[in-house]
Design a protein around this motif. Sequence first.
Motif, PDB file in Angstrom:
ATOM      1  N   VAL A 126       0.835  -1.198   0.000  1.00 12.64           N
ATOM      2  CA  VAL A 126       0.000   0.000   0.000  1.00 12.64           C
ATOM      3  C   VAL A 126       0.873   1.253   0.000  1.00 12.64           C
ATOM      4  N   VAL A 127       1.922   1.246   0.829  1.00 16.75           N
ATOM      5  CA  VAL A 127       2.834   2.397   0.903  1.00 16.75           C
ATOM      6  C   VAL A 127       3.535   2.604  -0.429  1.00 16.75           C
ATOM      7  N   GLU A 128       4.070   1.513  -0.999  1.00 12.90           N
ATOM      8  CA  GLU A 128       4.760   1.631  -2.284  1.00 12.90           C
ATOM      9  C   GLU A 128       3.786   1.996  -3.401  1.00 12.90           C
ATOM     10  N   GLY A 129       2.540   1.527  -3.286  1.00  7.48           N
ATOM     11  CA  GLY A 129       1.539   1.884  -4.274  1.00  7.48           C
ATOM     12  C   GLY A 129       1.269   3.378  -4.288  1.00  7.48           C
ATOM     13  N   LEU A 130       1.176   3.978  -3.105  1.00 10.31           N
ATOM     14  CA  LEU A 130       0.967   5.421  -3.018  1.00 10.31           C
ATOM     15  C   LEU A 130       2.156   6.179  -3.590  1.00 10.31           C
ATOM     16  N   LEU A 131       3.368   5.727  -3.277  1.00 12.27           N
ATOM     17  CA  LEU A 131       4.571   6.352  -3.821  1.00 12.27           C
ATOM     18  C   LEU A 131       4.573   6.258  -5.347  1.00 12.27           C
ATOM     19  N   THR A 132       4.204   5.098  -5.865  1.00 12.25           N
ATOM     20  CA  THR A 132       4.131   4.914  -7.313  1.00 12.25           C
ATOM     21  C   THR A 132       3.111   5.873  -7.921  1.00 12.25           C
ATOM     22  N   GLY A 133       1.974   6.043  -7.246  1.00  8.26           N
ATOM     23  CA  GLY A 133       0.948   6.958  -7.738  1.00  8.26           C
ATOM     24  C   GLY A 133       1.457   8.375  -7.894  1.00  8.26           C
ATOM     25  N   PHE A 134       2.213   8.857  -6.903  1.00  8.61           N
ATOM     26  CA  PHE A 134       2.764  10.205  -6.980  1.00  8.61           C
ATOM     27  C   PHE A 134       3.766  10.331  -8.126  1.00  8.61           C
ATOM     28  N   ILE A 135       4.606   9.313  -8.297  1.00  8.34           N
ATOM     29  CA  ILE A 135       5.621   9.359  -9.355  1.00  8.34           C
ATOM     30  C   ILE A 135       4.962   9.356 -10.728  1.00  8.34           C
ATOM     31  N   VAL A 136       4.003   8.453 -10.936  1.00 12.48           N
ATOM     32  CA  VAL A 136       3.345   8.358 -12.237  1.00 12.48           C
ATOM     33  C   VAL A 136       2.545   9.619 -12.530  1.00 12.48           C
ATOM     34  N   GLN A 137       1.877  10.169 -11.516  1.00 11.25           N
ATOM     35  CA  GLN A 137       1.122  11.403 -11.720  1.00 11.25           C
ATOM     36  C   GLN A 137       2.044  12.542 -12.142  1.00 11.25           C
ATOM     37  N   PHE A 138       3.206  12.635 -11.508  1.00 10.30           N
ATOM     38  CA  PHE A 138       4.171  13.680 -11.871  1.00 10.30           C
ATOM     39  C   PHE A 138       4.658  13.492 -13.303  1.00 10.30           C
ATOM     40  N   LEU A 139       5.020  12.256 -13.658  1.00 13.11           N
ATOM     41  CA  LEU A 139       5.503  11.995 -15.013  1.00 13.11           C
ATOM     42  C   LEU A 139       4.419  12.279 -16.050  1.00 13.11           C
ATOM     43  N   ALA A 140       3.183  11.926 -15.729  1.00 10.25           N
ATOM     44  CA  ALA A 140       2.092  12.144 -16.674  1.00 10.25           C
ATOM     45  C   ALA A 140       1.840  13.634 -16.902  1.00 10.25           C
ATOM     46  N   SER A 141       2.170  14.455 -15.897  1.00  3.59           N
ATOM     47  CA  SER A 141       1.948  15.902 -16.036  1.00  3.59           C
ATOM     48  C   SER A 141       3.059  16.585 -16.819  1.00  3.59           C
ATOM     49  N   VAL A 142       4.291  16.060 -16.736  1.00  9.84           N
ATOM     50  CA  VAL A 142       5.416  16.712 -17.420  1.00  9.84           C
ATOM     51  C   VAL A 142       5.869  15.962 -18.674  1.00  9.84           C
ATOM     52  N   ARG A 143       5.715  14.632 -18.668  1.00  6.53           N
ATOM     53  CA  ARG A 143       6.108  13.823 -19.830  1.00  6.53           C
ATOM     54  C   ARG A 143       5.089  12.710 -20.036  1.00  6.53           C
ATOM     55  N   PRO A 144       3.885  13.047 -20.516  1.00 11.60           N
ATOM     56  CA  PRO A 144       2.850  12.017 -20.692  1.00 11.60           C
ATOM     57  C   PRO A 144       3.254  10.915 -21.658  1.00 11.60           C
ATOM     58  N   ASP A 145       4.237  11.196 -22.517  1.00 20.29           N
ATOM     59  CA  ASP A 145       4.701  10.174 -23.469  1.00 20.29           C
ATOM     60  C   ASP A 145       5.420   9.031 -22.761  1.00 20.29           C
ATOM     61  N   LEU A 146       5.842   9.249 -21.511  1.00 17.95           N
ATOM     62  CA  LEU A 146       6.529   8.204 -20.752  1.00 17.95           C
ATOM     63  C   LEU A 146       5.566   7.286 -20.006  1.00 17.95           C
TER      64      LEU A 146
END
Length: 226
Positions: free
Chosen positions: A189-209
Amino acid sequence: MAHIHLGEGSFPLWALVLWTVLGIALLGAVTYRVRKGGIKTNQIALAGIGAAASFAVFQLNIPVWGGVHMNLTGLVGILAGPLLGTLIAFVVNVFSAALGHGAVGLLGANVLINASEAIVAYYAFRTLMRMDWDVFPASASAATIGLSTGAILMGAIIVISGVNGSALPRSDLTIAVAGMVGINLGVAVVEGLLTGFIVQFLASVRPDLVPGATREEREAPAGVGA
């Protein structure tokens, strides 16, 4: 996230052979699909970065119930896809075993565990995005589901195999392993939340990734590459 930390000789020979054969079969199927479909240059770079990040985080061990840690396999699966995610899981486990983090004989079992995390996380993320979930809840939930799958598979492999030299009857071993799986589910659950923040950030600055982040990709059927 889930990983069998037992030393060499912990599993009986038949179990080592079984998990090794299954691991080789999975890697063989993945390699065939990669060679058949090809890999783009940016995917190779992404795979290298993902492997390096996963390996680095993987070495940070928390001394709880034999050791728990994060390894970002859910994130790797979401970004690199199930095929490259499986190969990254193999590479990370090979280097980790070389450093004494997990037995060499358990490579097959550990590859199955960590590859399942990447594969399930990828398809769960694509499915949730096609259901119009936002990036953060979709990626956090997908990573948690993938990591939970790996934790349960880890427990099943240990219970099925048994542990050489253990005085615990199979029923007591199952209870002990269930406790370890429970702790790993909490870490998921903890790692899932961390993953969510990372993916959300990448999707906002580099959605192609982030495969599946755009409207066109959401409507396309989930592939196996990425």
